[in-house]
Design an enzyme around this catalytic site. Structure first.
Site, PDB file in Angstrom:
ATOM      1  N   LYS A   1       0.868  -1.186   0.000  1.00  0.00           N
ATOM      2  CA  LYS A   1       0.000   0.000   0.000  1.00  0.00           C
ATOM      3  C   LYS A   1       0.898   1.227   0.000  1.00  0.00           C
ATOM      4  O   LYS A   1       2.050   1.146   0.435  1.00  0.00           O
ATOM      5  CB  LYS A   1      -0.867   0.026   1.267  1.00  0.00           C
ATOM      6  CG  LYS A   1      -2.127   0.839   1.100  1.00  0.00           C
ATOM      7  CD  LYS A   1      -3.205   0.027   0.414  1.00  0.00           C
ATOM      8  CE  LYS A   1      -4.413   0.856   0.037  1.00  0.00           C
ATOM      9  NZ  LYS A   1      -5.528   0.009  -0.391  1.00  0.00           N
TER      10      LYS A   1
ATOM     11  N   GLY B   1     -20.260   7.120   1.905  1.00  0.00           N
ATOM     12  CA  GLY B   1     -19.333   7.544   0.864  1.00  0.00           C
ATOM     13  C   GLY B   1     -20.091   7.882  -0.409  1.00  0.00           C
ATOM     14  O   GLY B   1     -21.300   7.634  -0.515  1.00  0.00           O
ATOM     15  N   PHE B   2     -19.380   8.464  -1.354  1.00  0.00           N
ATOM     16  CA  PHE B   2     -19.994   8.731  -2.669  1.00  0.00           C
ATOM     17  C   PHE B   2     -18.936   8.655  -3.768  1.00  0.00           C
ATOM     18  O   PHE B   2     -19.117   9.158  -4.865  1.00  0.00           O
ATOM     19  CB  PHE B   2     -20.702  10.096  -2.669  1.00  0.00           C
ATOM     20  CG  PHE B   2     -19.779  11.295  -2.558  1.00  0.00           C
ATOM     21  CD1 PHE B   2     -19.191  11.627  -1.360  1.00  0.00           C
ATOM     22  CD2 PHE B   2     -19.493  12.078  -3.677  1.00  0.00           C
ATOM     23  CE1 PHE B   2     -18.339  12.722  -1.257  1.00  0.00           C
ATOM     24  CE2 PHE B   2     -18.649  13.179  -3.584  1.00  0.00           C
ATOM     25  CZ  PHE B   2     -18.070  13.498  -2.365  1.00  0.00           C
TER      26      PHE B   2
ATOM     27  N   ASN C   1     -15.866   6.206  -5.941  1.00  0.00           N
ATOM     28  CA  ASN C   1     -15.901   5.116  -6.910  1.00  0.00           C
ATOM     29  C   ASN C   1     -16.493   3.825  -6.337  1.00  0.00           C
ATOM     30  O   ASN C   1     -17.307   3.153  -6.976  1.00  0.00           O
ATOM     31  CB  ASN C   1     -14.467   4.895  -7.410  1.00  0.00           C
ATOM     32  CG  ASN C   1     -14.312   3.631  -8.195  1.00  0.00           C
ATOM     33  OD1 ASN C   1     -13.896   2.614  -7.646  1.00  0.00           O
ATOM     34  ND2 ASN C   1     -14.690   3.663  -9.446  1.00  0.00           N
ATOM     35  N   VAL C   2     -16.106   3.488  -5.110  1.00  0.00           N
ATOM     36  CA  VAL C   2     -16.560   2.233  -4.503  1.00  0.00           C
ATOM     37  C   VAL C   2     -18.062   2.298  -4.196  1.00  0.00           C
ATOM     38  O   VAL C   2     -18.818   1.373  -4.525  1.00  0.00           O
ATOM     39  CB  VAL C   2     -15.724   1.934  -3.236  1.00  0.00           C
ATOM     40  CG1 VAL C   2     -16.314   0.777  -2.456  1.00  0.00           C
ATOM     41  CG2 VAL C   2     -14.273   1.650  -3.614  1.00  0.00           C
ATOM     42  N   ALA C   3     -18.499   3.414  -3.605  1.00  0.00           N
ATOM     43  CA  ALA C   3     -19.920   3.599  -3.280  1.00  0.00           C
ATOM     44  C   ALA C   3     -20.751   3.575  -4.566  1.00  0.00           C
ATOM     45  O   ALA C   3     -21.841   2.987  -4.611  1.00  0.00           O
ATOM     46  CB  ALA C   3     -20.119   4.925  -2.546  1.00  0.00           C
ATOM     47  N   TRP C   4     -20.227   4.188  -5.610  1.00  0.00           N
ATOM     48  CA  TRP C   4     -20.924   4.239  -6.898  1.00  0.00           C
ATOM     49  C   TRP C   4     -21.143   2.828  -7.467  1.00  0.00           C
ATOM     50  O   TRP C   4     -22.258   2.456  -7.855  1.00  0.00           O
ATOM     51  CB  TRP C   4     -20.102   5.103  -7.876  1.00  0.00           C
ATOM     52  CG  TRP C   4     -20.482   4.989  -9.303  1.00  0.00           C
ATOM     53  CD1 TRP C   4     -21.537   5.592  -9.919  1.00  0.00           C
ATOM     54  CD2 TRP C   4     -19.811   4.217 -10.314  1.00  0.00           C
ATOM     55  NE1 TRP C   4     -21.568   5.243 -11.247  1.00  0.00           N
ATOM     56  CE2 TRP C   4     -20.519   4.401 -11.516  1.00  0.00           C
ATOM     57  CE3 TRP C   4     -18.679   3.385 -10.315  1.00  0.00           C
ATOM     58  CZ2 TRP C   4     -20.134   3.784 -12.710  1.00  0.00           C
ATOM     59  CZ3 TRP C   4     -18.294   2.768 -11.497  1.00  0.00           C
ATOM     60  CH2 TRP C   4     -19.026   2.980 -12.671  1.00  0.00           C
TER      61      TRP C   4
ATOM     62  N   ASP D   1      -6.865   4.205  -4.793  1.00  0.00           N
ATOM     63  CA  ASP D   1      -7.549   4.046  -3.505  1.00  0.00           C
ATOM     64  C   ASP D   1      -8.217   5.407  -3.266  1.00  0.00           C
ATOM     65  O   ASP D   1      -8.422   6.152  -4.234  1.00  0.00           O
ATOM     66  CB  ASP D   1      -6.545   3.675  -2.405  1.00  0.00           C
ATOM     67  CG  ASP D   1      -7.212   3.165  -1.129  1.00  0.00           C
ATOM     68  OD1 ASP D   1      -7.592   1.989  -1.088  1.00  0.00           O
ATOM     69  OD2 ASP D   1      -7.394   3.945  -0.171  1.00  0.00           O
TER      70      ASP D   1
HETATM   71  O1  2IT Z   1      -7.959  -1.629  -1.087  1.00  0.00           O
HETATM   72  C1  2IT Z   1      -7.810  -2.124  -2.217  1.00  0.00           C
HETATM   73  O2  2IT Z   1      -7.899  -3.336  -2.406  1.00  0.00           O
HETATM   74  C2  2IT Z   1      -7.537  -1.210  -3.330  1.00  0.00           C
HETATM   75  N1  2IT Z   1      -7.478  -0.017  -3.120  1.00  0.00           N
HETATM   76  C3  2IT Z   1      -7.286  -1.746  -4.709  1.00  0.00           C
HETATM   77  C4  2IT Z   1      -5.894  -2.248  -4.842  1.00  0.00           C
HETATM   78  C5  2IT Z   1      -5.512  -2.651  -6.240  1.00  0.00           C
HETATM   79  O3  2IT Z   1      -4.318  -2.975  -6.409  1.00  0.00           O
HETATM   80  O4  2IT Z   1      -6.333  -2.674  -7.145  1.00  0.00           O
END
Ligand code: 2IT
Length: 439
Positions: free
Chosen positions: A118, A229-230, A232-235, A158
């Site tokens: 990360k 949230g709003f 990419n993930v929430a979408w 992220d």
């Molecule tokens: O928390 C995660 O799994 C991500 N932000 C995606 C990590 C990735 O390498 O696609």
């Protein structure tokens, strides 16, 4: 754990993530004395290496700013380091060590050959212009590029890092490395990105949640869903929940949350993208556009009565009180789409009450899984159709669910997904480390 707490006493999130794993794998660890002999845990909890570097950049007025950049290469026992980059003011060594540690097990669960990493910076993209974002991304990669590569370490997005930022970082990487092998995932479609990657985390989460519900004889169709949230993930989660016949009634931002009793679907989901690209990091404008919705300033959506609660924003965004509230309101399922979305006490409450609870490393693994598929496509110099990628994503999420069942089913039949995901991920990584010696 005691040793780690003494050594890293100020790294609260990192300690929380490690405690979460260690407290659930004890049984398996005790059954394998060879792990202890090889000090597998002591080796696993320390990152292989950490890069910390200066990221200087110039704003549109000509002022110079200096941020701190990081890359935590945590573990590469099963494949190249892999994990996202977070640009957010809360970024610290502790938060990136927690995220890198979680990533090891999550990536192992996907069944694809990816190690855990990360990175990111304590940079706030809020209100920054396109040019400022580009210069920041370029400065970040100018330092990091030596340490990444298609078979070494493959960063992705992220919080605060989407396709625009990946584009700028990959552009700079290519200029410096003089090769075109991928090295970042979440790229644009025209230069090596994968179809379904933007949707993958949310889609995968909903495939997983549907499986969880089915395990208890329930169907997601007709259920109400609270999302936080709003981004990419929430979408992606809102889109797939709606496609599966559920009704999403909340989204949230740092300013509060929106409750829309008619459901956030169709053009309202498209509008989430507009909110995000405005760069202001607030959700209040939603109620100006759709007056049937109500805005609750400074509040979190967990006070609403819903069937399914999906934290999709940031770590520790759902605490003990929220958990109690949801339980009292007879929530059917809580699943972390954000990494470590629930506090330790909230998780304890869900497990004590035998709730259907999905931990982030299983629920949100679809994002990195499709990143792994992007790496495969890049390595083969071809691209798969959306249907092919989606089919593989469904299969992977279903296989993760099976692993949780295999290792998480308790004597009374309760499925402890936290335990199941941790044990399945741990065994895979530990065995790979054992096979490769003390390195
Ligand atoms: O928390 C995660 O799994 C991500 N932000 C995606 C990590 C990735 O390498 O696609």
């Amino acid at each position: 754990m005691t040793q780690l707490e003494a050594k890293y006493s100020n790294e609260k999130e990192y300690l929380q993530a490690v405690r979460g794993v260690l407290s659930t794998i004890e049984e398996v660890y005790d059954e394998h004395p060879e792990y202890e002999k090889a000090c597998i845990l002591e080796q696993l909890v320390e990152p292989d290496r950490i890069f910390i570097f200066k990221v200087p950049w110039t704003d549109d007025q000509g002022n110079i700013h200096v941020n701190t950049g990081y890359r935590v290469q945590f573990n590469n026992a099963i494949g190249p380091y892999k994990g996202g980059l977070r640009f957010h003011p809360s970024v610290s060594l502790s938060s990136l060590k927690f995220l890198g540690f979680e990533q090891i097990f999550k990536n192992a669960l996907t069944s694809l050959p990816m190690g855990g990493a990360k990175g990111g910076a304590d940079f706030s993209p809020k209100g920054r212009s396109n040019g400022e974002i580009m210069r920041f991304c370029q400065s970040f990669v100018l330092e990091l590029w030596h340490n990444i590569g298609p078979d070494t370490d493959v960063p992705a997005g992220d919080i605060g890092v989407g396709s625009r930022e990946i584009g700028y970082m990959y552009g700079m990487y290519k200029k410096l490395a003089r090769e075109n092998t991928g090295t970042f995932t979440g790229k644009g479609l025209s230069y090596g990105g994968s179809l379904i990657r933007p949707e993958a985390t949310g889609f995968g989460a909903l495939y997983f949640v549907s499986r969880m519900l089915r395990e208890r004889g329930m169907d997601i169709k007709g259920k109400t869903v609270a999302i936080s949230g709003f981004g990419n993930v929430a979408w992606g989660a809102a889109l797939k929940a709606t496609q599966l016949g559920a009704k999403v009634v909340t989204i949230s931002g740092p300013d509060g949350y929106v409750y829309d009793p008619q459901g956030i679907s169709g053009k309202k989901i498209d509008y989430m993208l507009e909110l995000r690209t405005s760069g202001q990091d607030i959700v209040k404008p939603y109620v100006e556009k759709f007056p049937e919705a109500v805005f609750y300033p400074g509040k979190r959506p967990w006070e609403q009565k819903v069937d399914i609660a999906l934290p999709c924003a940031i770590q520790n965004e759902l605490d003990e009180n929220d958990a109690r509230n949801l339980i009292e309101n007879n929530v059917l399922c809580v699943a972390e789409v954000s990494n470590m979305g629930c506090t330790e006490k909230a998780v304890d409450l869900f497990l004590e009450n035998r709730m259907l609870f999905g931990p982030g490393k299983a629920v949100n693994a679809g994002g990195v899984a499709v990143s792994g598929l992007e790496m495969s496509q890049n390595a083969m110099h071809l691209s798969w159709s959306a249907e092919e990628v989606d089919e593989k994503l469904r299969y992977i999420m279903s296989a993760i669910h099976d692993q949780c069942l295999k290792y998480g089913k308790e004597e009374d039949g309760y499925i402890n997904y936290v335990k199941g995901a941790n044990i399945a991920g741990f065994i895979k990584v530990a065995d790979a480390m054992m096979a490769q010696g003390v390195v």
